[in-house]
Scaffold this motif. Structure first.
Motif, mmCIF file in Angstrom:
data_model
loop_
_atom_site.group_PDB
_atom_site.id
_atom_site.type_symbol
_atom_site.label_atom_id
_atom_site.label_comp_id
_atom_site.label_asym_id
_atom_site.label_seq_id
_atom_site.Cartn_x
_atom_site.Cartn_y
_atom_site.Cartn_z
ATOM 1 N N VAL A 174 0.842 -1.208 0.000
ATOM 2 C CA VAL A 174 0.000 0.000 0.000
ATOM 3 C C VAL A 174 0.872 1.251 0.000
ATOM 4 O O VAL A 174 0.597 2.213 -0.716
ATOM 5 C CB VAL A 174 -0.966 -0.007 1.211
ATOM 6 C CG1 VAL A 174 -1.595 1.363 1.417
ATOM 7 C CG2 VAL A 174 -2.040 -1.063 1.031
ATOM 8 N N ASN A 175 1.953 1.239 0.771
ATOM 9 C CA ASN A 175 2.837 2.405 0.829
ATOM 10 C C ASN A 175 3.525 2.671 -0.500
ATOM 11 O O ASN A 175 3.936 3.807 -0.762
ATOM 12 C CB ASN A 175 3.859 2.232 1.946
ATOM 13 C CG ASN A 175 3.228 2.314 3.316
ATOM 14 O OD1 ASN A 175 2.178 2.921 3.498
ATOM 15 N ND2 ASN A 175 3.860 1.684 4.288
ATOM 16 N N LYS A 176 3.651 1.670 -1.353
ATOM 17 C CA LYS A 176 4.256 1.840 -2.675
ATOM 18 C C LYS A 176 3.265 2.380 -3.704
ATOM 19 O O LYS A 176 3.665 2.795 -4.781
ATOM 20 C CB LYS A 176 4.803 0.506 -3.184
ATOM 21 C CG LYS A 176 5.993 0.003 -2.409
ATOM 22 C CD LYS A 176 6.429 -1.350 -2.936
ATOM 23 C CE LYS A 176 7.526 -1.935 -2.068
ATOM 24 N NZ LYS A 176 7.882 -3.286 -2.506
ATOM 25 N N CYS A 177 1.985 2.372 -3.382
ATOM 26 C CA CYS A 177 0.962 2.835 -4.324
ATOM 27 C C CYS A 177 1.081 4.343 -4.542
ATOM 28 O O CYS A 177 1.439 5.087 -3.623
ATOM 29 C CB CYS A 177 -0.439 2.496 -3.799
ATOM 30 S SG CYS A 177 -0.789 0.724 -3.802
ATOM 31 N N ASN A 178 0.760 4.770 -5.755
ATOM 32 C CA ASN A 178 0.863 6.185 -6.106
ATOM 33 C C ASN A 178 -0.364 6.991 -5.689
ATOM 34 O O ASN A 178 -0.250 8.148 -5.311
ATOM 35 C CB ASN A 178 1.071 6.344 -7.613
ATOM 36 C CG ASN A 178 2.408 5.783 -8.044
ATOM 37 O OD1 ASN A 178 3.415 5.988 -7.399
ATOM 38 N ND2 ASN A 178 2.407 5.060 -9.137
ATOM 39 N N GLY A 179 -1.531 6.409 -5.800
ATOM 40 C CA GLY A 179 -2.774 7.116 -5.484
ATOM 41 C C GLY A 179 -3.309 6.737 -4.119
ATOM 42 O O GLY A 179 -2.640 6.088 -3.322
ATOM 43 N N LYS A 180 -4.545 7.143 -3.868
ATOM 44 C CA LYS A 180 -5.209 6.796 -2.615
ATOM 45 C C LYS A 180 -5.555 5.306 -2.600
ATOM 46 O O LYS A 180 -5.912 4.738 -3.620
ATOM 47 C CB LYS A 180 -6.509 7.566 -2.469
ATOM 48 C CG LYS A 180 -6.356 8.999 -2.119
ATOM 49 C CD LYS A 180 -7.742 9.611 -1.913
ATOM 50 C CE LYS A 180 -7.643 11.066 -1.562
ATOM 51 N NZ LYS A 180 -8.982 11.651 -1.351
ATOM 52 N N VAL A 181 -5.450 4.720 -1.423
ATOM 53 C CA VAL A 181 -5.901 3.351 -1.193
ATOM 54 C C VAL A 181 -6.752 3.420 0.061
ATOM 55 O O VAL A 181 -6.255 3.762 1.140
ATOM 56 C CB VAL A 181 -4.730 2.369 -0.995
ATOM 57 C CG1 VAL A 181 -5.251 0.965 -0.726
ATOM 58 C CG2 VAL A 181 -3.801 2.379 -2.191
ATOM 59 N N GLU A 182 -8.026 3.133 -0.099
ATOM 60 C CA GLU A 182 -8.944 3.241 1.030
ATOM 61 C C GLU A 182 -9.590 1.900 1.337
ATOM 62 O O GLU A 182 -9.982 1.168 0.434
ATOM 63 C CB GLU A 182 -10.029 4.277 0.732
ATOM 64 C CG GLU A 182 -9.453 5.673 0.590
ATOM 65 C CD GLU A 182 -10.500 6.717 0.300
ATOM 66 O OE1 GLU A 182 -11.515 6.386 -0.341
ATOM 67 O OE2 GLU A 182 -10.293 7.873 0.718
ATOM 68 N N ASN A 201 -8.197 5.768 4.960
ATOM 69 C CA ASN A 201 -7.070 5.958 4.060
ATOM 70 C C ASN A 201 -5.928 5.066 4.551
ATOM 71 O O ASN A 201 -5.311 5.356 5.576
ATOM 72 C CB ASN A 201 -6.650 7.430 4.063
ATOM 73 C CG ASN A 201 -5.373 7.682 3.303
ATOM 74 O OD1 ASN A 201 -4.844 6.799 2.634
ATOM 75 N ND2 ASN A 201 -4.864 8.881 3.407
ATOM 76 N N LEU A 202 -5.641 3.983 3.836
ATOM 77 C CA LEU A 202 -4.614 3.034 4.289
ATOM 78 C C LEU A 202 -3.200 3.529 4.072
ATOM 79 O O LEU A 202 -2.254 2.879 4.500
ATOM 80 C CB LEU A 202 -4.808 1.680 3.613
ATOM 81 C CG LEU A 202 -5.945 0.843 4.167
ATOM 82 C CD1 LEU A 202 -5.957 -0.532 3.513
ATOM 83 C CD2 LEU A 202 -5.867 0.703 5.671
ATOM 84 N N LYS A 203 -3.024 4.664 3.428
ATOM 85 C CA LYS A 203 -1.679 5.223 3.296
ATOM 86 C C LYS A 203 -1.273 5.948 4.579
ATOM 87 O O LYS A 203 -0.113 6.261 4.776
ATOM 88 C CB LYS A 203 -1.600 6.144 2.089
ATOM 89 C CG LYS A 203 -1.929 5.352 0.824
ATOM 90 C CD LYS A 203 -1.258 5.675 -0.415
ATOM 91 C CE LYS A 203 0.187 5.867 -0.417
ATOM 92 N NZ LYS A 203 0.708 6.121 -1.741
ATOM 93 N N VAL A 221 -10.523 0.472 -2.248
ATOM 94 C CA VAL A 221 -10.806 1.349 -3.379
ATOM 95 C C VAL A 221 -9.517 2.102 -3.675
ATOM 96 O O VAL A 221 -8.908 2.682 -2.768
ATOM 97 C CB VAL A 221 -11.946 2.342 -3.056
ATOM 98 C CG1 VAL A 221 -12.136 3.328 -4.179
ATOM 99 C CG2 VAL A 221 -13.231 1.595 -2.766
ATOM 100 N N THR A 222 -9.085 2.069 -4.930
ATOM 101 C CA THR A 222 -7.877 2.778 -5.334
ATOM 102 C C THR A 222 -8.226 3.829 -6.383
ATOM 103 O O THR A 222 -9.217 3.707 -7.085
ATOM 104 C CB THR A 222 -6.825 1.816 -5.917
ATOM 105 O OG1 THR A 222 -7.374 1.178 -7.067
ATOM 106 C CG2 THR A 222 -6.412 0.758 -4.909
#
Length: 80
Positions: free
Chosen positions: A16-24, A33-35, A59-60
């Motif tokens: 999740v921390n590597k994702c560019n957008g929001k991850v909820e 917000n999982l970031k 949801v991303t």
């Protein structure tokens, strides 16, 4: 996107921390917000009680993040 039988929560949060957008993380009455580290700890306390999370609805906002999370489920969701 649904993630099933998550066993390696630490690796999930690394992904999740590597994702560019929001991850909820979404549920019946919650959207986190999982970031956010605080949300990660809250979700662990709320959902992770048996050493495994049976189902997560995420949801991303970035399609590449979906692919990253799918790769996590296929490759890295083994027990530590």
């Amino acid at each position: 996107m649904k993630l099933m039988n998550v066993k390696n929560v630490e690796k999930l949060f690394e992904t999740v921390n590597k994702c560019n957008g929001k991850v909820e993380l979404v549920g019946d009455d919650i959207q986190l917000n999982l970031k956010s580290k605080l949300s990660q700890y809250f979700s662990l306390a709320k959902l992770f009680s048996d050493g495994e999370i049976p189902e997560l609805e995420l949801v991303t906002t970035d399609p590449d993040d979906n692919a990253l999370l799918m790769r996590f489920m296929m490759d890295n969701n083994s027990e530590m």
